[in-house]
Write an enzyme that holds these catalytic residues in place. Structure first.
Site, PDB file in Angstrom:
ATOM      1  N   LYS A 125      33.253  -3.980  13.517  1.00  0.00           N
ATOM      2  CA  LYS A 125      33.422  -2.954  14.534  1.00  0.00           C
ATOM      3  C   LYS A 125      34.557  -3.371  15.451  1.00  0.00           C
ATOM      4  O   LYS A 125      34.790  -4.566  15.678  1.00  0.00           O
ATOM      5  CB  LYS A 125      32.151  -2.797  15.369  1.00  0.00           C
ATOM      6  CG  LYS A 125      32.015  -1.452  16.050  1.00  0.00           C
ATOM      7  CD  LYS A 125      31.545  -0.386  15.075  1.00  0.00           C
ATOM      8  CE  LYS A 125      31.196   0.912  15.778  1.00  0.00           C
ATOM      9  NZ  LYS A 125      30.558   1.882  14.881  1.00  0.00           N
ATOM     10  N   GLY A 133      22.125  14.744  23.588  1.00  0.00           N
ATOM     11  CA  GLY A 133      23.516  14.563  23.187  1.00  0.00           C
ATOM     12  C   GLY A 133      23.867  15.514  22.068  1.00  0.00           C
ATOM     13  O   GLY A 133      23.445  15.319  20.922  1.00  0.00           O
ATOM     14  N   VAL A 134      24.628  16.551  22.387  1.00  0.00           N
ATOM     15  CA  VAL A 134      24.982  17.552  21.374  1.00  0.00           C
ATOM     16  C   VAL A 134      26.499  17.615  21.225  1.00  0.00           C
ATOM     17  O   VAL A 134      27.101  18.684  21.167  1.00  0.00           O
ATOM     18  CB  VAL A 134      24.390  18.942  21.712  1.00  0.00           C
ATOM     19  CG1 VAL A 134      22.895  18.945  21.494  1.00  0.00           C
ATOM     20  CG2 VAL A 134      24.706  19.360  23.160  1.00  0.00           C
ATOM     21  N   VAL A 165      28.085  14.645  16.811  1.00  0.00           N
ATOM     22  CA  VAL A 165      27.049  14.685  15.776  1.00  0.00           C
ATOM     23  C   VAL A 165      25.928  15.647  16.137  1.00  0.00           C
ATOM     24  O   VAL A 165      25.453  16.412  15.300  1.00  0.00           O
ATOM     25  CB  VAL A 165      26.476  13.273  15.530  1.00  0.00           C
ATOM     26  CG1 VAL A 165      25.320  13.323  14.529  1.00  0.00           C
ATOM     27  CG2 VAL A 165      27.562  12.328  15.035  1.00  0.00           C
TER      28      VAL A 165
END
Length: 364
Positions: free
Chosen positions: A92, A192-193, A196
């Site tokens: 990462k 959380g929209v 994803v």
């Protein structure tokens, strides 16, 4: 997996070299003064192949926090790629700074040169704060770049299959808890929209679920409600986890969503979402189990995106990727079965399976 986010600066090297959370093969600190680039590239494992993981662009409070996040996220990628059945290790990268103010073409090109200097040990992709267009720029300096646009030989937006995989994991959880692999008639809360979450909402509505959402960005909420006025909106995550009659909670924003307070008040019987590193600290998985809440391990169910970008390394084929992401349903079922057989939480069962695959690869 133990979360190392928030480790104090003095403890970063201890974490890397001596703790159970460490074990990383390589950590690279990158700087380009001309563009303002400050980045950390962490390679946790190459036991299964080159380390694949996204690039997070985020305004960390400190360099130590950025390093700790890179260590934690890269370790998570090792487990995710192992459980997804990919011949890839875990890595990462994080770029320190506010992407809204410091991101530039020159900075992304400088970052691409840093990744390229590793000679293929690390393959990058999108994450929070980076997008397909950014990867197209990075790829101009680094051939070990995935998540590019279709016009540039890439797979495009990996959020599509990330959401699809989470939905498959949610179906598996429903099968395990209620005996039917559908969310029809169930109340699902999505925190959380964005990249994803809004795709996940579409799958849920199509399946017949009742959906409740929240997001700190008003424009993200409006994108959903303008199209689907039947979706309920609550003020924040604290309100969402307390919604009466909630069946499923789907954390789809940043990590650490499942902390002591949240678990103690959560009304849902299933947790299955797209966010990485949802368990705020060790022991949360046991608290969930004690309350009778079925937890679908985050790095298992959100692997659709990495499956998608990994396929670019072999010549991208969406149908092939979607078929692989569909198997997240079976993988999640297997984890629940292993957890029951071993008498351990699903998170621990997933870790055992992933660690076994990596260990076998090292011995081969």
């Amino acid at each position: 997996m133990t979360d190392v986010t928030g480790v104090p600066a003095a403890d970063v090297l201890h974490t890397l070299f001596r703790s159970e959370q460490g074990g990383h093969e390589q950590v690279v600190l990158c700087q380009d003064r001309a563009t303002g680039l400050k980045a950390v590239i962490a390679i946790h494992s190459t036991a299964l192949g080159p380390a694949l993981g996204g690039t997070r662009f985020y305004p960390y409070a400190s360099e130590a926090e950025a390093i700790a996040d890179a260590l934690n996220l890269s370790r998570g990628m090792s487990y995710k790629n192992a459980m997804a059945g990919l011949d890839l290790g875990g890595g990462k990268a994080v770029i320190i700074g506010d992407p809204e103010t410091i991101k530039s073409e020159e900075l992304l090109l400088a970052y691409g040169r840093m990744v390229a200097s590793l000679g293929g040990r690390y393959v990058t992709a999108c994450d929070v704060g980076t997008y397909v267009a950014d990867m197209d720029v990075v790829a101009r300096e680094c051939r070990w770049t995935t998540g590019r646009s279709p016009e540039n030989g890439g797979a495009g937006d990996s959020s599509v299959l990330t959401a699809f995989g989470v939905f498959q994991g949610m179906r598996a959880a429903a099968q395990t808890l209620w005996g039917d692999p559908t969310l029809r008639g169930r109340k699902v809360g999505v925190a959380g929209v964005g990249k994803v979450g809004h795709y996940l909402v579409e799958h849920l509505l199509e399946d017949g679920a009742e959906v409740v959402i929240t997001d700190v960005r008003e424009e993200s909420v409006r994108r959903i409600t303008d199209k689907h006025p039947q979706v309920t909106v609550v003020a924040d995550t604290a309100a969402l986890v307390r919604v009466e009659g909630l069946d499923v909670y789907a954390p789809c924003a940043l990590g650490g969503a499942l902390d002591d307070e949240t678990v103690s008040v959560l009304t849902a019987k299933i947790v299955c979402g797209a966010a990485n590193n949802q368990l705020a600290h060790p022991g949360v998985e046991k608290d969930l189990e004690a309350r009778g809440i079925l937890y679908a391990p985050d790095y298992v169910v959100n692997a659709g995106g990495v499956i998608q970008v990994a396929d670019e390394l072999h010549g991208f084929d969406f149908d092939r990727c979607k078929a692989k992401a569909t198997k997240i349903f079976d993988t999640t079922l297997a984890i629940f079965a292993r957890a029951k057989a071993d008498g351990i939480p699903p998170a621990a069962a997933a870790d055992r399976i992933a660690e076994q695959r990596m260990a076998e690869a090292r011995r081969a």
